[in-house]
Motif scaffolding. Structure first.
Motif, short mmCIF file in Angstrom:
data_model
loop_
_atom_site.label_atom_id
_atom_site.label_comp_id
_atom_site.label_asym_id
_atom_site.label_seq_id
_atom_site.Cartn_x
_atom_site.Cartn_y
_atom_site.Cartn_z
N GLY A 188 0.81 -1.21 0.00
CA GLY A 188 0.00 0.00 0.00
C GLY A 188 0.85 1.26 0.00
N MET A 189 1.93 1.25 0.76
CA MET A 189 2.81 2.42 0.79
C MET A 189 3.47 2.65 -0.56
SD MET A 189 4.57 2.16 4.54
CE MET A 189 3.56 2.35 6.03
N ALA A 190 3.82 1.56 -1.25
CA ALA A 190 4.44 1.70 -2.57
C ALA A 190 3.43 2.23 -3.58
CB ALA A 190 5.00 0.35 -3.02
N ALA A 191 2.24 1.62 -3.63
CA ALA A 191 1.22 2.04 -4.60
C ALA A 191 0.67 3.42 -4.27
CB ALA A 191 0.09 1.01 -4.63
N GLY A 192 0.50 3.71 -2.99
CA GLY A 192 -0.07 4.99 -2.59
C GLY A 192 0.77 6.18 -3.05
N GLN A 193 2.07 6.01 -3.07
CA GLN A 193 2.93 7.12 -3.51
C GLN A 193 2.70 7.46 -4.97
OE1 GLN A 193 7.06 7.26 -1.83
NE2 GLN A 193 6.54 5.24 -1.02
N MET A 194 2.45 6.44 -5.79
CA MET A 194 2.18 6.68 -7.20
C MET A 194 0.85 7.39 -7.42
SD MET A 194 4.80 5.63 -8.86
CE MET A 194 4.22 5.49 -10.55
#
Length: 463
Positions: free
Chosen positions: A104-110
């Protein structure tokens, strides 16, 4: 927070050999279509004492936002056995609560990064923080592991807003050397968080159950949200925002990645973080299972390594930056990491015979400490090229590090828990790939004399 853009502040200049990446002069809206170089040497006027006090508070808020990710991940680690027992779920299923939060942290940044380029920093950040608080509170009352996994995913998506926008805000407020120094200061806060988070989680479990960890994280989220609301004003003027939708966002990211130097710094940072993540994932088994250290000794060594990273980061920000070019600092840090990783590989593979814990611990300390040179410099040099799309650039930087870190983590255990060779191989490979990316794509020698090394004093916009 205002952005008057004083005349002494450094401003990136456009480069004709990098199409598609606009430059910027002062605080004007982007109009050029060439990639910016780093600012030339200049000296910003000193801020008044009131501004310095405001700056300190904003620094603490931005540091708290960057520390939210390690707090959300690591404070929860000591509670995993309790969660397994309380929710009557297999350990492998409970581990998904970590994986989904990281994803979630990886996708949320995008998602959040481009949003902040379109709507400004403040609104997406506040929305993300409110959602983080709600998701974390739901984690505390989750009745079963499936809902806990779902809430952790939302928690990671929302928490990404703090990570990506904090970097973008730094790019809005600072130029050149001043930005490098600020990133080194943030490392002091974000570097301590992974060390103290498990200790805090363990103490919480002494007085309550695992749900209490999420209650504390909820309170931390509420406090940060309140501080953001009161102290962190908008840093991206409407004239510098993007009006496009998804298509414009994709084109912006495509243009960012088409900039060879930006992509090079992105890969350097991602590979360096992967080497760091390999250490974090493998060191408990390497230090305790292979070299026979007690949990107390492991905790001491882990803490010393983190102190080394933070200390070198502060030396970088307070002493080296402004006297030595950022590319030189970055190249030196990468070389030290490669040498330390090579030494660890030789020791773990038995070239020097059987070595004890002390040489291995020394090699790990040197590798970790050198990250204090690499990580602030990489972020600064990458974001210097992207004043027009700091949110999207920050999203690409953050997502790449999370993804490569997630790939490196399982590789360190590929040969079991009785050998340190996989950890050393992953670290050495990442160090070599980071060096190749730096030399082959960033090519710092081509920018000598253009100000890209940022060896002067960069600009600071007054808060």
């Amino acid at each position: 927070m205002t952005e008057p853009g004083p005349s002494t502040a450094a401003s990136p200049a456009g480069r004709p050999d990098q199409p598609g990446i606009p430059g910027r002069t002062g605080a004007a809206a982007p109009t050029a279509t060439t990639a910016p170089t780093a600012p030339s040497a200049s000296t910003a006027s000193p801020a008044p004492s009131a501004s310095r006090r405001t700056g300190l508070l904003v620094t603490l808020v931005l540091g708290g936002l960057t520390a939210l990710a390690p707090l959300s991940m690591d404070m929860y680690l000591p509670a995993l056995p309790q969660v397994t027992a309380a929710l009557h779920s297999p350990a492998a299923t409970v581990q998904l609560t970590l994986t989904t939060c990281l994803a979630g942290m990886a996708a949320g940044q995008m998602i959040v990064g481009p949003m902040s380029d379109k709507w400004g920093r403040r609104r997406p950040l506040l929305a993300g923080m409110v959602l983080y608080v709600l998701a974390t509170a739901l984690c505390a009352v989750a009745p079963d592991v499936r809902l806990l996994i779902a809430f952790r995913l939302v928690q990671g998506l929302a928490g990404a807003a703090g990570i990506v926008i904090a970097r973008a805000v730094v790019r809005d407020l600072y130029d050149g050397v001043a930005m490098a120094r600020f990133f080194s200061t943030l490392m002091l806060i974000s570097g301590v968080a992974p060390v103290v988070a498990p200790l805090i989680g363990g103490q919480i479990l002494q007085i309550t159950e695992w749900r209490g960890v999420f209650v504390v994280l909820t309170l931390v989220g509420v406090l940060l949200t309140a501080l953001v609301w009161r102290t962190l004003h908008e840093t991206l003027p409407p004239a510098r925002r993007h009006a496009g939708g998804l298509g414009q966002t994709l084109r912006t990211m495509r243009d960012l990645l088409a900039d060879r130097s930006f992509s090079g710094y992105l890969l350097v940072g991602a590979f360096a973080f992967a080497a760091l993540f390999a250490y974090i994932s493998a060191s408990p088994f390497v230090v305790q299972e292979i070299y026979g250290a007690s949990p107390q000794v492991f905790s001491l060594l882990f803490g010393l390594n983190s102190v080394g990273l933070v200390l070198v980061g502060q030396i970088n920000g307070k002493v080296l930056v402004g006297r030595v070019g950022l590319d030189k600092v970055l190249g030196t840090g990468l070389a030290v990491i490669a040498v330390a990783a090579a030494g660890l590989l030789l020791m773990s593979s038995g070239v020097f015979g059987r070595v004890g814990l002390v040489p291995v611990a020394a090699g790990l300390f040197v590798l970790m400490a050198a990250m204090g040179l690499v990580m602030p410099s990489t972020s600064t040099l990458a974001l210097l090229r992207t004043p027009h799309a700091a949110g999207s650039a920050s999203a690409l930087l953050g997502t790449s590090t999370f993804l490569l870190g997630a790939v490196a983590s399982p590789l360190v255990g590929i040969a079991g828990e009785r050998t340190a060779v996989p950890m050393a191989v992953v670290q050495f490979s990442c160090a070599v790939l980071a060096l190749v990316s730096f030399l082959g794509m960033c090519r710092p020698w081509q920018r000598r004399g253009e100000g890209d090394n940022a060896s002067g004093t960069g600009g600071r916009k007054t808060l």
